[in-house]
Design an enzyme around this catalytic site. Sequence first.
Site, PDB file in Angstrom:
ATOM      1  N   CYS A   1       0.818  -1.230   0.000  1.00  0.00           N
ATOM      2  CA  CYS A   1       0.000   0.000   0.000  1.00  0.00           C
ATOM      3  C   CYS A   1       0.845   1.271   0.000  1.00  0.00           C
ATOM      4  CB  CYS A   1      -0.946   0.001   1.188  1.00  0.00           C
ATOM      5  SG  CYS A   1      -2.015  -1.435   1.225  1.00  0.00           S
TER       6      CYS A   1
ATOM      7  N   HIS B   1      -2.893   7.340   2.737  1.00  0.00           N
ATOM      8  CA  HIS B   1      -3.462   6.078   2.260  1.00  0.00           C
ATOM      9  C   HIS B   1      -4.792   5.854   2.982  1.00  0.00           C
ATOM     10  CE1 HIS B   1      -4.157   2.006   1.326  1.00  0.00           C
ATOM     11  NE2 HIS B   1      -3.721   1.506   2.463  1.00  0.00           N
TER      12      HIS B   1
ATOM     13  N   ASN C   1     -10.286   0.491   0.892  1.00  0.00           N
ATOM     14  CA  ASN C   1      -8.820   0.468   0.765  1.00  0.00           C
ATOM     15  C   ASN C   1      -8.436  -0.146  -0.583  1.00  0.00           C
ATOM     16  OD1 ASN C   1      -6.087  -0.118   0.951  1.00  0.00           O
ATOM     17  ND2 ASN C   1      -6.185  -0.874   3.054  1.00  0.00           N
TER      18      ASN C   1
HETATM   19  N1  COA Z   1     -18.447  -7.461  10.884  1.00  0.00           N
HETATM   20  C1  COA Z   1     -18.847  -7.721  12.124  1.00  0.00           C
HETATM   21  N2  COA Z   1     -18.006  -8.099  13.112  1.00  0.00           N
HETATM   22  C2  COA Z   1     -16.703  -8.212  12.804  1.00  0.00           C
HETATM   23  C3  COA Z   1     -16.214  -7.964  11.511  1.00  0.00           C
HETATM   24  C4  COA Z   1     -17.137  -7.581  10.535  1.00  0.00           C
HETATM   25  N3  COA Z   1     -16.793  -7.292   9.270  1.00  0.00           N
HETATM   26  N4  COA Z   1     -14.885  -8.150  11.493  1.00  0.00           N
HETATM   27  C5  COA Z   1     -14.532  -8.515  12.743  1.00  0.00           C
HETATM   28  N5  COA Z   1     -15.644  -8.542  13.545  1.00  0.00           N
HETATM   29  C6  COA Z   1     -15.733  -8.884  14.933  1.00  0.00           C
HETATM   30  C7  COA Z   1     -14.596  -9.736  15.421  1.00  0.00           C
HETATM   31  O1  COA Z   1     -14.848 -11.088  15.127  1.00  0.00           O
HETATM   32  C8  COA Z   1     -14.590  -9.445  16.902  1.00  0.00           C
HETATM   33  O2  COA Z   1     -15.594 -10.236  17.477  1.00  0.00           O
HETATM   34  P1  COA Z   1     -15.325 -10.950  18.908  1.00  0.00           P
HETATM   35  O3  COA Z   1     -15.056  -9.836  19.852  1.00  0.00           O
HETATM   36  O4  COA Z   1     -16.588 -11.682  19.138  1.00  0.00           O
HETATM   37  O5  COA Z   1     -14.134 -11.816  18.661  1.00  0.00           O
HETATM   38  C9  COA Z   1     -15.051  -7.995  16.976  1.00  0.00           C
HETATM   39  O6  COA Z   1     -15.640  -7.697  15.717  1.00  0.00           O
HETATM   40  C10 COA Z   1     -13.964  -7.008  17.269  1.00  0.00           C
HETATM   41  O7  COA Z   1     -12.864  -7.326  16.457  1.00  0.00           O
HETATM   42  P2  COA Z   1     -11.564  -6.459  16.516  1.00  0.00           P
HETATM   43  O8  COA Z   1     -10.535  -7.086  15.639  1.00  0.00           O
HETATM   44  O9  COA Z   1     -11.191  -6.128  17.924  1.00  0.00           O
HETATM   45  O10 COA Z   1     -12.094  -5.111  15.856  1.00  0.00           O
HETATM   46  P3  COA Z   1     -11.338  -3.757  15.778  1.00  0.00           P
HETATM   47  O11 COA Z   1     -12.059  -2.710  16.520  1.00  0.00           O
HETATM   48  O12 COA Z   1      -9.863  -3.936  16.047  1.00  0.00           O
HETATM   49  O13 COA Z   1     -11.471  -3.422  14.219  1.00  0.00           O
HETATM   50  C11 COA Z   1     -10.272  -3.557  12.142  1.00  0.00           C
HETATM   51  C12 COA Z   1     -10.973  -4.331  13.249  1.00  0.00           C
HETATM   52  C13 COA Z   1      -9.810  -4.546  11.112  1.00  0.00           C
HETATM   53  C14 COA Z   1     -11.272  -2.595  11.516  1.00  0.00           C
HETATM   54  C15 COA Z   1      -9.066  -2.777  12.752  1.00  0.00           C
HETATM   55  O14 COA Z   1      -8.291  -3.641  13.528  1.00  0.00           O
HETATM   56  C16 COA Z   1      -8.212  -2.139  11.703  1.00  0.00           C
HETATM   57  O15 COA Z   1      -8.637  -1.245  10.996  1.00  0.00           O
HETATM   58  N6  COA Z   1      -6.939  -2.559  11.569  1.00  0.00           N
HETATM   59  C17 COA Z   1      -6.059  -2.030  10.536  1.00  0.00           C
HETATM   60  C18 COA Z   1      -6.376  -2.701   9.240  1.00  0.00           C
HETATM   61  C19 COA Z   1      -5.748  -2.048   8.052  1.00  0.00           C
HETATM   62  O16 COA Z   1      -5.746  -0.860   7.942  1.00  0.00           O
HETATM   63  N7  COA Z   1      -5.212  -2.859   7.138  1.00  0.00           N
HETATM   64  C20 COA Z   1      -4.673  -2.427   5.914  1.00  0.00           C
HETATM   65  C21 COA Z   1      -3.444  -1.639   6.077  1.00  0.00           C
HETATM   66  S1  COA Z   1      -2.857  -1.145   4.528  1.00  0.00           S
END
Ligand code: COA
Length: 332
Positions: free
Chosen positions: A113, A259, A289
């Site tokens: 990215c 980004h 993204n």
């Molecule tokens: N819909 C509903 N629930 C979802 C889900 C979705 N699409 N994706 C994950 N969950 C659930 C998980 O299973 C978890 O459930 P649990 O508590 O029962 O296990 C809960 O939501 C919380 O998950 P968590 O991983 O703690 O969420 P978060 O607040 O950290 O958000 C992201 C997840 C991915 C949005 C966040 O971690 C993020 O943005 N990370 C960076 C990703 C990124 O930018 N990647 C590309 C970089 S170039």
Amino acid sequence: MMSSVFIAGTGRYLPSQVVTNKDLAKYVDTSDEWIVQRTGIHERRFSTGEPNWYMGVQAAKQAIENAGVAPEEIDIIISSCITPDYFYPTVACSIQDELGAVNAFCWNLGAACSGFVYALDVARGYLATGSAKTILIVCAENMSKSLDFDDRSTCVLFGDGAGAAVVKKGEGLYGSRMASDGKTGAALLAPALLGVNTPFAYDKDNPKYNKYAPTKGNYMTMDGRAVYRFTAHAIPNTVSGACERAGIAVDELDWLIPHQANLRIIEKASERMHFPMEKIYVNIDRFANTSCASVPICLSEMNDQGKLKRGMKIALAGFGGGLTSGAVVIEW
Ligand code: COA
């Protein structure tokens, strides 16, 4: 005067198919509310079959027209693509053929990215030495190809699209700060060719060759929290580093174009840098993204909307797989 890069033209291509959060909820256990609240994404574009080279060509044609250059004037085409149609020829070579950019040499850069920002920094080097006068950078991604639609934690985050820019030597400000953290590489993972499978590879299952844990087919996997932790510092550190090298303070920037991975990441960067959200361009709500294509897509939209005026100081920031991060400060 510092040798810089001048962005002479921009272009973009986004597939016409709009996929909303509600559309995705038909296939995976998710909801519009969860996605909007955690990421700021409302919808994304998914290819209906357009490959990378096709999307890249459309964006490139717009960029060279916008720059007013002929295909024959292009000295180098740098593509950035982590979801290529072919390992070779690279997307850059396919684009060269379609454009008729017969005088260009062409290659693909792999910084996930962060690709556009890294490509800009590399282009600046060629332009500064005089070994190239006109460089076309094209970022094209079919992220939907690498998404596992059984994994709700990744498949809701990404979209497809392409962005391109024609760059020439500039005389204004320039500062760049790149950083990579290979130790956290496993946090964003997509395998390439699947394994060595010849009769001679009798030791292929030796555990010492397992750099990363096996993944499901060619799909990407992500440790969202680890990536989130990395990104919390990536934008502030690289942008302030690039500003320092350009000899300006962060608050002198007219625009920050980050980004587009997650609105919360962008808001956190704004808070940490005390840099107002009004000066940060955001389109993640519409496109999600698109990996390295996100920054040039933003640039192309802003250019078309007249948001960028010559002389404005802008920072472009990328981060992602590798893990990699980087920022470049230039004058528009
Ligand atoms: N819909 C509903 N629930 C979802 C889900 C979705 N699409 N994706 C994950 N969950 C659930 C998980 O299973 C978890 O459930 P649990 O508590 O029962 O296990 C809960 O939501 C919380 O998950 P968590 O991983 O703690 O969420 P978060 O607040 O950290 O958000 C992201 C997840 C991915 C949005 C966040 O971690 C993020 O943005 N990370 C960076 C990703 C990124 O930018 N990647 C590309 C970089 S170039």
